[in-house]
Design an enzyme around this catalytic site. Structure first.
Site, PDB file in Angstrom:
ATOM      1  N   TYR A 145       0.853  -1.186   0.000  1.00 32.72           N
ATOM      2  CA  TYR A 145       0.000   0.000   0.000  1.00 32.72           C
ATOM      3  C   TYR A 145       0.884   1.229   0.000  1.00 32.72           C
ATOM      4  CZ  TYR A 145      -3.491   3.441   1.535  1.00 32.72           C
ATOM      5  OH  TYR A 145      -4.311   4.536   1.631  1.00 32.72           O
ATOM      6  N   ASP A 238       9.266   2.899  -0.010  1.00 28.00           N
ATOM      7  CA  ASP A 238       8.200   3.565   0.731  1.00 28.00           C
ATOM      8  C   ASP A 238       8.350   3.150   2.189  1.00 28.00           C
ATOM      9  OD1 ASP A 238       5.963   4.550   1.905  1.00 28.00           O
ATOM     10  OD2 ASP A 238       4.529   3.616   0.537  1.00 28.00           O
ATOM     11  N   LYS A 266       3.878   9.043   8.766  1.00 32.90           N
ATOM     12  CA  LYS A 266       3.594   8.471  10.085  1.00 32.90           C
ATOM     13  C   LYS A 266       4.573   8.971  11.161  1.00 32.90           C
ATOM     14  CE  LYS A 266       0.640   4.969   8.271  1.00 32.90           C
ATOM     15  NZ  LYS A 266       0.705   4.225   7.048  1.00 32.90           N
TER      16      LYS A 266
HETATM   17  C1  LIG Z   1       0.136   4.743   5.634  1.00 34.43           C
HETATM   18  C2  LIG Z   1       0.939   4.487   4.435  1.00 34.43           C
HETATM   19  C3  LIG Z   1       0.930   5.369   3.326  1.00 34.43           C
HETATM   20  C4  LIG Z   1      -0.021   6.535   3.235  1.00 34.43           C
HETATM   21  O1  LIG Z   1       0.189   7.491   4.193  1.00 34.43           O
HETATM   22  P1  LIG Z   1      -1.041   8.461   4.597  1.00 34.43           P
HETATM   23  O2  LIG Z   1      -0.425   9.434   5.542  1.00 34.43           O
HETATM   24  O3  LIG Z   1      -2.080   7.580   5.184  1.00 34.43           O
HETATM   25  O4  LIG Z   1      -1.522   9.115   3.339  1.00 34.43           O
HETATM   26  C5  LIG Z   1       1.819   5.142   2.299  1.00 34.43           C
HETATM   27  N1  LIG Z   1       2.668   4.097   2.331  1.00 34.43           N
HETATM   28  C6  LIG Z   1       2.695   3.231   3.356  1.00 34.43           C
HETATM   29  C7  LIG Z   1       3.682   2.125   3.358  1.00 34.43           C
HETATM   30  C8  LIG Z   1       1.820   3.382   4.435  1.00 34.43           C
HETATM   31  O5  LIG Z   1       1.815   2.489   5.428  1.00 34.43           O
END
Ligand SMILES: *Cc1c(COP(=O)(O)O)cnc(C)c1O
Length: 435
Positions: A145, A238, A266
């Site tokens: 994701y 990511d 995060k």
């Molecule tokens: C949470 C998450 C996102 C998206 O971040 P948001 O602040 O919710 O838009 C992107 N990549 C990863 C791996 C994530 O866990």
């Protein structure tokens, strides 16, 4: 446990907000509950709901709260910043200090741009990769994701997976055509795609945590790095979850692999809205106003959020020698004891963990290494687990396909209390299986 008030609020919420929530997993749909709990307070490893119930928290805001709720250092910083003004739409000194701190903690990031969410960070990183390589197509792994921008909502994990699908509606065919997906761990297929398809970037969670936690094979990660270099494909890690969580320098430090670009979120906001994308200067120099890849934001680098992030990263940096080991030890303890309970009651589980993350997969498989494996899980058993935990004062992620997050505020006493309830949950599942 009484949830009368949460249920009432949810009724009203559904009238005014689609599904009653502002992010789908929060609706608790996949764990067969009438309503989610509505949180109203957090402190350390605990939260309280509107009915006054107390819970030990393993959601931790889905990752940011590695220091637990309302850590005194972060509150103090935020209070300071609030007094000085909410937002200026002008640069501030702390943004520069946060950027410097990020590059120090994560050396592959030579320059960094702040955003307001992880979604914006990954979206902008992909745009930048396309501009830098002059290529259109991008590649990602199934079940990873990367936020909710169009190009990345293909074979996605997290909330989509939780609700039983992987691709969002409302995305044009052209966009779908330009995102190629590959099973995690499948080097042969990755090789095929990168060799033949002229791919701008491969974006990946180095440690997938949005289909439940997957422990990656370091040899696979090394091979991915080599393949990207060989084919001129930019490698984007990511690290929105893994950044500052597995180690100060994220998964790239943990596994010793250097991506071309990194996305963060995060933890770097300390519980406030901050994301970031960064990497080699040569690439980052294409971002406006230096270059012509546009990225902007009214609240990008918001002073309150930046201050929270700065306090968070400073604390992690100052305590890195002990903090990461302690977190890992907590998770090792909990997963080891939980496995014993599962065996005792004949419940088949695979418990994947790394650093301060873990997922209990209810599956007959021996290992969970990719999306297909994860999908073998028995979500009914997960729902029993989730509800037993909740009714006994422990709030876990309301999805089989997410990680449990452990913070430094999870004391031994809290871990032991958790294990007692895990034992109860596994007992219930074991007894159901016998029938
Ligand atoms: C949470 C998450 C996102 C998206 O971040 P948001 O602040 O919710 O838009 C992107 N990549 C990863 C791996 C994530 O866990």
């Amino acid at each position: 446990m009484n949830h009368k008030i949460s249920k009432e609020i949810f009724k009203k919420a559904q009238k005014y907000i689609p599904g009653g929530v502002n992010s789908p997993v929060r609706a608790f749909k996949s764990v067969s509950r009438e309503a989610p709990i509505f949180a109203c307070k957090g402190e350390g490893a605990k939260i309280w709901d509107e009915d006054g119930n107390e819970y030990i928290d393993y959601i931790c805001s889905w990752g940011p709260l590695i220091l637990g709720h309302n850590h005194p250092k972060i509150i103090a910083g935020v209070r300071d910043a609030i007094e000085l003004g909410s937002s200026f739409g002008l640069p501030t000194k702390k943004e520069v200090e946060l950027a410097e701190l990020i590059t120090k903690c994560c050396p592959s990031i030579e320059m960094v741009r702040l955003t307001t969410s992880g979604t914006e960070a990954t979206m902008s990183a992909v745009r930048l990769a396309r501009a830098y390589t002059n290529r259109n197509k991008i590649a990602k792994f199934e079940g990873c994701y990367h936020g909710h921008s169009d190009a990345l909502l293909v074979k996605s994990g997290s909330g989509l997976l939780t609700d039983g699908y992987q691709d969002s509606n409302g995305i044009t065919e052209g966009v779908l055509k330009d995102t190629i997906t590959i099973p995690f761990g499948n080097l042969k297929e990755l090789n095929n795609i990168l060799e033949k398809k002229n791919i701008a970037c491969l974006i990946m969670e180095p440690v997938p945590a949005n289909m439940g936690v997957i422990y990656p094979d370091v040899e696979f990660l090394k091979a991915v790095r080599e393949l990207c270099t060989k084919t001129g494909t930019l490698l984007i890690f990511d690290e929105v979850i893994s950044g500052f969580r597995l180690a100060l320098g994220g998964a790239q430090e943990y596994f010793g692999i250097t991506p071309d670009m990194t996305t963060l979120g995060k933890i770097i906001g300390g519980g406030y809205p901050v994301g970031a994308f960064g990497g080699k200067s040569e690439i980052m120099q294409l971002v406006a106003p230096m270059g012509r890849v546009y990225h902007a934001g009214t609240l990008s680098g918001n002073p309150i959020a930046v201050r929270a992030g700065y306090e968070m990263l400073t604390y992690l940096d100052e305590n890195k020698e002990t903090l990461y080991k302690e977190l890992e030890d907590k998770v090792k303890y909990i997963t080891k004891e939980a496995k014993k309970s599962a065996e005792k009651y004949g419940v088949n589980v695979v418990i994947n963990s790394i650093g301060s993350l873990f997922t209990v997969f209810f599956t007959d498989k021996k290992e969970i290494n990719n999306l297909k494996d994860a999908l073998s899980s028995n979500t009914e058993n997960f729902a029993i687990y989730f509800n037993t935990m909740l009714e006994n004062g422990i709030i876990c992620p309301p999805s089989q396909f997410e990680a449990h997050f452990v913070s430094i505020a999870h004391t031994q006493e809290i871990l032991d209390k958790t294990l007692k309830v895990i034992d109860m949950a596994f007992k219930t599942i074991g007894e159901k299986n016998e029938k």
